[in-house]
Design an enzyme around this catalytic site. Sequence first.
Site, PDB file in Angstrom:
ATOM      1  N   SER A 137       0.974  -1.045   0.079  1.00 37.28           N
ATOM      2  CA  SER A 137      -0.053   0.093  -0.202  1.00 37.28           C
ATOM      3  C   SER A 137       0.856   1.144   0.011  1.00 37.28           C
ATOM      4  O   SER A 137       2.206   0.856   0.550  1.00 37.28           O
ATOM      5  CB  SER A 137      -0.751   0.045   1.353  1.00 37.28           C
ATOM      6  OG  SER A 137      -1.440   1.271   1.595  1.00 37.28           O
ATOM      7  N   TYR A 150      -1.800   0.074  10.736  1.00 32.61           N
ATOM      8  CA  TYR A 150      -1.779  -0.307   9.229  1.00 32.61           C
ATOM      9  C   TYR A 150      -0.580   0.112   8.789  1.00 32.61           C
ATOM     10  O   TYR A 150      -0.056  -0.918   8.005  1.00 32.61           O
ATOM     11  CB  TYR A 150      -3.129   0.124   8.565  1.00 32.61           C
ATOM     12  CG  TYR A 150      -3.266  -0.353   7.355  1.00 32.61           C
ATOM     13  CD1 TYR A 150      -3.469  -1.511   7.037  1.00 32.61           C
ATOM     14  CD2 TYR A 150      -3.269   0.761   6.395  1.00 32.61           C
ATOM     15  CE1 TYR A 150      -3.744  -2.028   5.605  1.00 32.61           C
ATOM     16  CE2 TYR A 150      -3.448   0.210   4.834  1.00 32.61           C
ATOM     17  CZ  TYR A 150      -3.750  -1.246   4.442  1.00 32.61           C
ATOM     18  OH  TYR A 150      -3.786  -1.387   3.306  1.00 32.61           O
TER      19      TYR A 150
HETATM   20  N1  LIG Z   1      -8.851  -0.697  -0.763  1.00 31.17           N
HETATM   21  C1  LIG Z   1      -7.762   0.125  -0.423  1.00 31.17           C
HETATM   22  O1  LIG Z   1      -7.659   1.194  -0.589  1.00 31.17           O
HETATM   23  C2  LIG Z   1      -6.179  -0.378  -0.537  1.00 31.17           C
HETATM   24  C3  LIG Z   1      -5.114   0.306  -0.771  1.00 31.17           C
HETATM   25  C4  LIG Z   1      -3.907  -0.039  -0.879  1.00 31.17           C
HETATM   26  C5  LIG Z   1      -3.681  -1.475  -0.471  1.00 31.17           C
HETATM   27  N2  LIG Z   1      -4.898  -2.428  -0.198  1.00 31.17           N
HETATM   28  C6  LIG Z   1      -4.496  -3.627   0.311  1.00 31.17           C
HETATM   29  O2  LIG Z   1      -4.908  -4.538  -0.979  1.00 31.17           O
HETATM   30  C7  LIG Z   1      -5.333  -5.861  -0.392  1.00 31.17           C
HETATM   31  C8  LIG Z   1      -6.582  -5.990  -0.722  1.00 31.17           C
HETATM   32  O3  LIG Z   1      -7.519  -5.005  -0.331  1.00 31.17           O
HETATM   33  P1  LIG Z   1      -9.183  -4.723  -0.782  1.00 31.17           P
HETATM   34  O4  LIG Z   1      -9.560  -3.552  -0.927  1.00 31.17           O
HETATM   35  O5  LIG Z   1      -9.457  -5.762  -1.936  1.00 31.17           O
HETATM   36  O6  LIG Z   1      -9.923  -5.419   0.429  1.00 31.17           O
HETATM   37  P2  LIG Z   1     -10.885  -6.512   0.868  1.00 31.17           P
HETATM   38  O7  LIG Z   1     -12.030  -6.413  -0.271  1.00 31.17           O
HETATM   39  O8  LIG Z   1     -11.340  -6.264   2.141  1.00 31.17           O
HETATM   40  O9  LIG Z   1     -10.137  -7.696   0.713  1.00 31.17           O
HETATM   41  C9  LIG Z   1      -9.440  -8.416   1.671  1.00 31.17           C
HETATM   42  C10 LIG Z   1      -9.340  -9.981   1.356  1.00 31.17           C
HETATM   43  O10 LIG Z   1      -8.525 -10.543   2.305  1.00 31.17           O
HETATM   44  C11 LIG Z   1      -9.060 -11.630   2.479  1.00 31.17           C
HETATM   45  N3  LIG Z   1      -8.556 -11.869   4.138  1.00 31.17           N
HETATM   46  C12 LIG Z   1      -8.205 -11.216   5.010  1.00 31.17           C
HETATM   47  N4  LIG Z   1      -7.860 -11.762   6.179  1.00 31.17           N
HETATM   48  C13 LIG Z   1      -7.153 -13.138   5.855  1.00 31.17           C
HETATM   49  C14 LIG Z   1      -7.073 -14.219   6.318  1.00 31.17           C
HETATM   50  N5  LIG Z   1      -6.560 -14.199   7.582  1.00 31.17           N
HETATM   51  N6  LIG Z   1      -6.509 -15.371   5.375  1.00 31.17           N
HETATM   52  C15 LIG Z   1      -6.921 -15.281   4.306  1.00 31.17           C
HETATM   53  N7  LIG Z   1      -7.577 -14.373   3.719  1.00 31.17           N
HETATM   54  C16 LIG Z   1      -7.850 -13.165   4.247  1.00 31.17           C
HETATM   55  C17 LIG Z   1     -10.378 -11.452   2.571  1.00 31.17           C
HETATM   56  O11 LIG Z   1     -11.037 -12.637   2.459  1.00 31.17           O
HETATM   57  P3  LIG Z   1     -11.927 -13.585   3.563  1.00 31.17           P
HETATM   58  O12 LIG Z   1     -12.389 -12.608   4.406  1.00 31.17           O
HETATM   59  O13 LIG Z   1     -12.962 -14.389   2.939  1.00 31.17           O
HETATM   60  O14 LIG Z   1     -10.533 -14.556   4.110  1.00 31.17           O
HETATM   61  C18 LIG Z   1     -10.658 -10.525   1.296  1.00 31.17           C
HETATM   62  O15 LIG Z   1     -10.724 -11.422   0.241  1.00 31.17           O
HETATM   63  C19 LIG Z   1      -5.138  -5.796   1.185  1.00 31.17           C
HETATM   64  O16 LIG Z   1      -3.709  -6.281   1.429  1.00 31.17           O
HETATM   65  C20 LIG Z   1      -5.237  -4.246   1.435  1.00 31.17           C
HETATM   66  O17 LIG Z   1      -4.286  -3.915   2.553  1.00 31.17           O
HETATM   67  C21 LIG Z   1      -6.058  -1.915  -0.217  1.00 31.17           C
END
Ligand SMILES: NC(=O)c1ccc[n+]([C@@H]2O[C@H](COP(=O)([O-])OP(=O)(O)OC[C@H]3O[C@@H](n4cnc5c(N)ncnc54)[C@H](OP(=O)(O)O)[C@@H]3O)[C@@H](O)[C@H]2O)c1
Length: 252
Positions: A137, A150
């Site tokens: 991120s 975070y």
């Molecule tokens: N959205 C943003 O603004 C943003 C910006 C920069 C970086 N990111 C990063 O990008 C990645 C995805 O983010 P997103 O926005 O797509 O969020 P999201 O929709 O909340 O997705 C998070 C995913 O992680 C999985 N997860 C969480 N804990 C887990 C565990 N213990 N074991 C296995 N799977 C797990 C969840 O699946 P289950 O709950 O089904 O396990 C879900 O599929 C993350 O690493 C986040 O930090 C996001």
Amino acid sequence: MAATPIAVVTGASSGIGAATARTLAADGFRVVLTARRKDRIEALAAELNEAGHQATAYALDVTDRAAVDEFATAFRSLAVLVNNAGGALGADPVATGDPADWRQMYETNVIGTLNVTQALLPALTASGDGTIVILSSTAALSSYEGGGGYVAAKHGEHVLAETLRLEIVGTPVRVIEVAPGMVRTEEFATTRFRGDTEKAAKVYAGVDAPLTAEDVADTIGWAVTRPSHVNIDLLVVRPRAQASNTKVHRTL
Ligand SMILES: NC(=O)c1ccc[n+]([C@@H]2O[C@H](COP(=O)([O-])OP(=O)(O)OC[C@H]3O[C@@H](n4cnc5c(N)ncnc54)[C@H](OP(=O)(O)O)[C@@H]3O)[C@@H](O)[C@H]2O)c1
């Protein structure tokens, strides 16, 4: 005939992970979707298979090392691992943040990535041309108020990526870090604010076109499909309306 290259995507049940699975499937990879919510990854795998792609689903908690090791036994050769599972919990200042939230964020983002990477590194190496993607991120690169736990966890993932790249140079595996800024996904902010959709909506209020999960998936797909000798070390991607973690243009 050469076997179809396999790509494992963690956290493929929603947001960036699901979009990345779609992109890599369209790019010709056999995708293995993992996340804790089995119903969601099974539904996505079925959708991809119906569309003529190759996909399988495997329920996996990345923090459960024994389960990750068991999962890894299925792979003798692996082309791509996308470490996407992760996220944020809370937005409290350091002075009052809950240590349990900090611990959980470190556990999921850093130890989860470490677990899956360690377990699958032999198969990635055995492929003769492996790619590890680490979804960090812009929080991995600089701080912001209320980001404490975070930001610390994502800095940890960034350091993991940098260190691993140094340590495995000379092996046929590259390490790509993708660092997105503001991405409006269905669940990220809602999870962060524990289901408070009003608070979650405020994150994106007045922002003209935050990134979408598909934008980030497109970036990952591009980086992964560069020729093998090209390593995109670190790719920072933000929406045009965001100049830094704290400088966001809002029309409110
Ligand atoms: N959205 C943003 O603004 C943003 C910006 C920069 C970086 N990111 C990063 O990008 C990645 C995805 O983010 P997103 O926005 O797509 O969020 P999201 O929709 O909340 O997705 C998070 C995913 O992680 C999985 N997860 C969480 N804990 C887990 C565990 N213990 N074991 C296995 N799977 C797990 C969840 O699946 P289950 O709950 O089904 O396990 C879900 O599929 C993350 O690493 C986040 O930090 C996001």
